[in-house]
Scaffold this motif. Sequence first.
Motif, short mmCIF file in Angstrom:
data_model
loop_
_atom_site.label_atom_id
_atom_site.label_comp_id
_atom_site.label_asym_id
_atom_site.label_seq_id
_atom_site.Cartn_x
_atom_site.Cartn_y
_atom_site.Cartn_z
N PHE A 94 37.87 39.04 37.14
CA PHE A 94 37.77 40.48 36.94
C PHE A 94 39.11 41.17 37.19
O PHE A 94 39.48 42.10 36.47
N LEU A 95 39.84 40.71 38.21
CA LEU A 95 41.14 41.33 38.49
C LEU A 95 42.14 41.03 37.38
O LEU A 95 42.98 41.88 37.03
N SER A 96 42.08 39.83 36.81
CA SER A 96 42.96 39.51 35.67
C SER A 96 42.60 40.35 34.46
O SER A 96 43.48 40.81 33.70
N THR A 97 41.30 40.60 34.26
CA THR A 97 40.87 41.45 33.15
C THR A 97 41.35 42.88 33.34
O THR A 97 41.81 43.55 32.39
N LEU A 98 41.25 43.38 34.59
CA LEU A 98 41.75 44.72 34.87
C LEU A 98 43.26 44.80 34.63
O LEU A 98 43.77 45.81 34.13
N THR A 99 43.98 43.72 35.02
CA THR A 99 45.43 43.69 34.79
C THR A 99 45.74 43.75 33.29
O THR A 99 46.68 44.44 32.86
N PHE A 100 44.95 43.04 32.51
CA PHE A 100 45.16 43.04 31.06
C PHE A 100 44.99 44.42 30.46
O PHE A 100 45.83 44.91 29.71
N PHE A 101 43.87 45.12 30.85
CA PHE A 101 43.61 46.44 30.28
C PHE A 101 44.53 47.51 30.86
O PHE A 101 44.56 48.63 30.36
N SER A 102 45.25 47.16 31.95
CA SER A 102 46.17 48.14 32.55
C SER A 102 47.61 47.95 32.07
O SER A 102 48.52 48.58 32.60
N GLY A 103 47.85 47.04 31.15
CA GLY A 103 49.18 46.86 30.60
C GLY A 103 49.91 45.65 31.10
O GLY A 103 51.14 45.57 31.00
N GLY A 104 49.19 44.65 31.64
CA GLY A 104 49.81 43.40 32.07
C GLY A 104 50.31 43.44 33.50
O GLY A 104 50.02 44.37 34.27
N VAL A 105 51.09 42.45 33.87
CA VAL A 105 51.55 42.30 35.26
C VAL A 105 52.51 43.41 35.65
O VAL A 105 52.72 43.68 36.83
N SER A 106 53.09 44.10 34.66
CA SER A 106 54.00 45.19 34.97
C SER A 106 53.27 46.37 35.61
O SER A 106 53.90 47.24 36.21
N SER A 107 51.94 46.42 35.47
CA SER A 107 51.16 47.49 36.10
C SER A 107 51.05 47.32 37.61
O SER A 107 50.66 48.25 38.31
N GLY A 108 51.36 46.14 38.14
CA GLY A 108 51.28 45.87 39.58
C GLY A 108 49.93 45.38 40.05
O GLY A 108 49.77 45.03 41.23
N LEU A 109 48.92 45.32 39.20
CA LEU A 109 47.59 44.87 39.62
C LEU A 109 47.54 43.36 39.83
O LEU A 109 46.58 42.85 40.41
N GLY A 110 48.57 42.64 39.35
CA GLY A 110 48.58 41.20 39.58
C GLY A 110 48.67 40.84 41.06
O GLY A 110 48.30 39.73 41.47
N VAL A 111 49.17 41.79 41.87
CA VAL A 111 49.24 41.54 43.32
C VAL A 111 47.83 41.43 43.91
O VAL A 111 47.60 40.73 44.89
N LEU A 112 46.85 42.14 43.33
CA LEU A 112 45.47 42.04 43.83
C LEU A 112 44.93 40.63 43.67
O LEU A 112 44.13 40.16 44.48
N VAL A 113 45.37 39.93 42.62
CA VAL A 113 44.96 38.53 42.46
C VAL A 113 45.52 37.68 43.60
O VAL A 113 44.88 36.74 44.08
N LEU A 114 46.75 38.05 44.05
CA LEU A 114 47.35 37.34 45.18
C LEU A 114 46.47 37.47 46.44
O LEU A 114 46.29 36.50 47.19
#
Length: 485
Positions: free
Chosen positions: A42-62
Amino acid sequence: LVVASLYTLINLLGAAAVQIIPQRIFKSDFPALALVVYDILFLSTLTFFSGGVSSGLGVLVLVAVAIGSILVSGRLTNALPAFATIAVLYEEFYLSLSAPQLHDYFQAGILGVLYFAAALSIRNISQRIRLNDIHALTQAAELADLERVNRLIIQRMRTGIVLVDQGNQIRMANQSARALLGQILESSPAELPEELPEELERHLMAWRKDTYLRIAPFHIREDTPEIRVAFSAVRGEDPLGEVTIFIEDTGEIQQQAQQLKLADLGRLSASIAHEIRNPLGAISHAAQLLSESQNLDHGDSRLTDIIHNHCKRMNNVIENVLEMSRRNPPVPVKLCLNDFLEEFKTDFLETSKDAVIEIDVMPRDTEVRVDRSQLTQTITNLVENGIRYSLEADREPFVRLEGGLDARTDRPYLNVIDHGPGVHPDQLANLFEPFFTTGSSGTGLGLYISRELCEANQARLNYHPQQGDGSCFRITFAHPDRITA
């Protein structure tokens, strides 16, 4: 917004389901693994819809990978950063197909490295914590077992141990201390006496003022054994804080010293008695032959009777002395006191049909651990004394055998009560000494031998004055489950 709402709803439903699902399901790693994979998806999906890893949501996966490394153990931990890295790279690849200007493979690769680094670091830390927890739990269990063993040892020790605080309030007391202080509680063995006996507290207060003070042996009450106490501060040399009190029964110490003294005395007495026995036999035999002479007048015949009677009396004394010197060590067995007394009564009345023996033991199942033959000899001496003195007082040859459990010490006892004149107060100090007798025909060894037999069986024989006439000799037995070999 749809993905975030769905993610929130599923989390709420999962929180509610955890309260219903049986706990045994969570003992394996698979539920935790499924939850972490669900978070990564789900967090990867949110990152995708937010514009990729540049959105900063990839840290939540960490964060999800780090938490999963704590919850999941074993090799499955390695699968979490790999799955998260693949998910982030895949969403960047898919994003490059739909919006080439938004994807960033380099940053996605950096996140993948961070996922693996965080997973490996946290896994090592969690393993150490888990091992430390296991070690701590093991040590706690061992300490708990050791504490139980120590408590059991303290409770079974023959030395009484009492722990008091700075206000002299009892915090711990073992079974021997309760017995020596006469404070056995019938309600609950775990319940402590409220306070120290007045006499013991007085000595404790004197010791707190002067730690070099030596306390002489004393009695808590008249019905308790003589004790010797020693005090020791719990914390260093602070006598005003918590204090451990060690209590010893001086009777046992005196008994051991007396046994050593009597061993040598017994051998000497046996040799002397043996040397006296031979000429005494010759005198008795000569007097018997002289009494059969036809030329004796009445006065001479009376003199030969006196010689014969005194030879017989001296022979009884010698027999008792020899019996003391060659007495075998006791072989204690557990007996039901009431049944034993009934058997004793039946055997005794076969030779003394005029005697009246009354038995009263409460509770009926009271048990004692003594040598059967030595207990029989002791009770026989006491009953014969009671009957003889009852007859001398022109009363019925009556003896009452009264037994039970002492509520203060939890020890069985037996009272031998007669209707005689009782013992004069001036004679109490010498009552149990050898060769002391108030009768004209006694040897003075009956009570002495009886007390010796009792002490050999870790019991006590004492005299208790009665209201009015009569005597009461009490045998206080050792606890049947705590007697030592």
